[in-house]
Design an enzyme around this catalytic site. Structure first.
Site, PDB file in Angstrom:
ATOM      1  N   LYS A  68       0.725  -1.257   0.060  1.00 34.57           N
ATOM      2  CA  LYS A  68       0.104   0.081   0.083  1.00 34.57           C
ATOM      3  C   LYS A  68       0.779   1.158  -0.062  1.00 34.57           C
ATOM      4  O   LYS A  68       1.841   1.381   0.639  1.00 34.57           O
ATOM      5  CB  LYS A  68      -0.754  -0.019   1.137  1.00 34.57           C
ATOM      6  CG  LYS A  68      -2.139   1.038   1.747  1.00 34.57           C
ATOM      7  CD  LYS A  68      -2.689   0.666   2.504  1.00 34.57           C
ATOM      8  CE  LYS A  68      -3.944   1.948   2.759  1.00 34.57           C
ATOM      9  NZ  LYS A  68      -5.034   1.299   3.921  1.00 34.57           N
ATOM     10  N   SER A 122      -9.336   1.559   3.047  1.00 33.35           N
ATOM     11  CA  SER A 122      -8.633   2.133   2.232  1.00 33.35           C
ATOM     12  C   SER A 122      -7.374   1.544   1.297  1.00 33.35           C
ATOM     13  O   SER A 122      -6.672   1.781   0.734  1.00 33.35           O
ATOM     14  CB  SER A 122      -8.041   3.302   2.853  1.00 33.35           C
ATOM     15  OG  SER A 122      -7.112   2.782   3.951  1.00 33.35           O
ATOM     16  N   SER A 158      -9.836  -0.588   6.847  1.00 36.04           N
ATOM     17  CA  SER A 158      -9.396  -0.743   5.729  1.00 36.04           C
ATOM     18  C   SER A 158      -8.506  -1.949   5.287  1.00 36.04           C
ATOM     19  O   SER A 158      -8.080  -1.962   4.081  1.00 36.04           O
ATOM     20  CB  SER A 158      -8.411   0.367   5.800  1.00 36.04           C
ATOM     21  OG  SER A 158      -9.057   1.787   5.792  1.00 36.04           O
TER      22      SER A 158
END
Length: 556
Positions: A191, A263, A287
């Site tokens: 990420k 996310s 997330s």
């Protein structure tokens, strides 16, 4: 000497650290100003009391201005440390050898595209036995990222040059008999809120899309030490919320008209589509769980303080957690084993053992379930019911439990306040206007609103959070693992606040063809037992083996 009520009023006056302070920087603090402030936060001091406080509040405002002149980058944490350990909690002390059974007899598939959906142990055996080189495998996944990444909008940067260097080094080490384990030579992605020296770290946000951070996050370093090959930086919703980032909206490979949620948007999307064997995500409030549900992946959200966040963007110092997203619980265990533990840089990390191995007798675990949540009507109910029945048939006795009755959702102000502090300079500079999302529930407004939460109310919320931690401990006595619907917001919120770990696994499909998941929850630092039970479930079912449509797979 200042009177006692002055200190109480200072909580009300803390609004001056926000937008009002900017507006009033050259104005006098008056009774009228403080009267407006106390109305906003529900206090009722007399005019005389307010008048007595004006000088003190003015002094504090001057102090705010001096403090703001001290540079504070996002990586500077507060001097306060969150501790999720309740009174009476006993941490496991014995350390056992991490052990995952090697996949014997694994052969290269006739159709090379099937490699896209192999598990880590399967790919590891192919690399270990030199049926395929790490460089070949790396080029294979780079090719899939180039082919499908634009459709899914899941990649911020390909790290191709670095990846090929790492893959060639892995091949040389393996050839020389220096095999490091199942991650040696295996490609992965991170990420893009984790720092990497040679590539941009964009945080998914317009103001930071060209940002270079001259260090590798601890997680990135540890995966390199394990021999893994970094092939991509993956999208995240801007500043770790949702699936919209500066380059677009990340998609679910099950239906590219739908977002991947977030996310950890790119991490889940890329793994689900077979663009990577595993990826690293983060969670503050859903997330990892949410995109894993939208994309049908298996995700591990570890206990708070298990994995170092050094080199990761801070959103909420007391809630941020890092964990893997992969094809299976066993894959998550393999990755987690490489990244957990103290590094001397993230002081919240606890040195607790991770005893995942074949000696865990899953059928002896004490397993609970949130019976009231499972009894409700919700879209995933049939899938969840089938999961509970499968576990019962496997000999698992499910005991009904309930969560504490506390206003947990109100405590999520924690993210607003800590996020507002983490991105103070962004707000005060006005650069938040560059961000893609500008609606009332987007970060720019949340950060502004967070400045109006007084220090007193924030600390009171943390005191209620202490009650939550203690009550969770009491509710979970005698329980090793419990199950919750992934939709259950109360469980998601409470356990992110209390720091408990979870594994979310696919368990079916909705009528519209989108995946469903169920959540396995554990005791603090109990990832080994949660993963073991999730593995048992996945060994009995094939939900984790399903592939998205033909656009991403050689076969259904």
């Amino acid at each position: 000497m200042k009177k006692p009520y002055t200190y109480t009023l200072l909580g009300a006056a803390c609004f001056l650290s926000g937008a009002f302070a900017m507006k009033l920087a050259d104005d006098k603090i008056t009774v009228d100003v403080l009267r407006s402030a106390q109305q906003m936060i529900g206090l009722n001091f007399t005019d005389a009391q307010l008048d007595s406080a004006t000088a003190s509040v003015a002094e504090f405002r001057e102090g705010y201005q001096r403090i703001r002149k001290q540079p504070l980058t996002n990586d500077v944490a507060p001097a306060l440390q969150f501790n999720p350990i309740p009174v009476g909690f006993e941490m496991e002390q014995k350390r056992e050898k991490f052990e995952v059974e090697r996949r014997k007899g694994i052969k290269l598939p006739a159709n090379r595209e099937d490699l896209a959906f192999y598990t880590v142990p399967q790919l590891a055996e192919l690399v270990r036995t030199k049926q395929i080189s790490s460089e070949e495998l790396t080029r294979f996944f780079l090719g899939r990222l180039k082919q499908h990444g634009p459709t899914l909008q899941c990649v911020t940067s390909l790290t191709e040059e670095l990846a090929l260097q790492q893959a060639r080094r892995a091949d040389q080490e393996i050839k020389a008999g220096k095999y490091k384990g199942m991650l040696h030579g295996i490609p992965y992605g991170v990420k893009d809120l984790l720092a990497t020296k040679r590539y941009k770290t964009t945080w998914g946000s317009v103001p930071y899309k060209d940002q270079q951070i001259d260090l590798d996050a601890t997680v990135v370093q540890r995966l390199e030490q394990a021999g893994a090959v970094l092939v991509a930086k993956l999208t995240l919703g801007e500043l770790a919320m949702g699936d919209v980032w500066y380059g677009g909206k990340t998609r679910s490979p099950w239906d590219t008209s739908k977002g991947s949620s977030g996310s950890s948007a790119g991490s889940a999307s890329a793994v689900a589509a077979g663009l990577l064997p595993f990826a690293i995500g983060t969670e503050t409030l859903g997330s990892i769980v949410s995109p894993s549900t939208a994309c049908g992946t298996t995700g591990l959200r570890p206990t708070y303080g298990r994995v170092s966040r050094h080199g990761a963007m801070a959103l909420s110092w007391s809630m941020d957690k890092i964990g893997p997203i992969a094809r299976s619980a066993e894959d998550c265990a393999i990755v987690f084993n490489a990244i957990y533990g103290p590094d001397g840089k993230d002081l919240a990390v606890v040195d607790a053992p991770f005893n995942y191995n074949k000696n865990v007798d899953v059928r002896k675990l004490r397993v609970g379930y949130l019976n009231k949540d499972f009894d409700r009507d919700y879209p995933f109910k049939e899938s969840d019911k089938a999961t509970l029945e499968a576990l019962r048939k496997a000999g698992i006795e499910l005991v009904p439990i309930e969560l504490p009755n506390l206003p947990a959702r109100d405590l999520t102000m924690t993210i607003s306040v800590e996020g507002a502090a983490a991105f103070d300079e962004l707000t005060r500079s006005g650069r938040d206007s560059l961000m893609v999302q500008q609606h009332k529930n987007a970060w720019p407004n949340i950060f502004r609103a967070g400045r109006f939460v007084t220090a007193v109310e924030y600390l009171q919320a943390q005191r209620v959070r202490s009650l939550l931690i203690q009550q969770m401990h009491e509710k979970l006595k005698g329980i090793d693992v419990y199950l919750s619907p992934s939709f259950a917001g109360s469980n998601l919120v409470m356990t992110n606040l209390s720091g408990h770990p979870c594994v979310v696994v696919p368990n079916g499909f909705q009528k519209n063809g989108m995946p469903t998941t169920i959540t396995f929850m554990g005791q603090l630092y109990g990832e080994a037992k949660v993963l073991a039970l999730a593995k048992l479930y996945q060994d009995m079912t094939d939900h984790d083996e399903q592939r998205p449509p033909m656009a991403f797979s050689s076969r259904k």
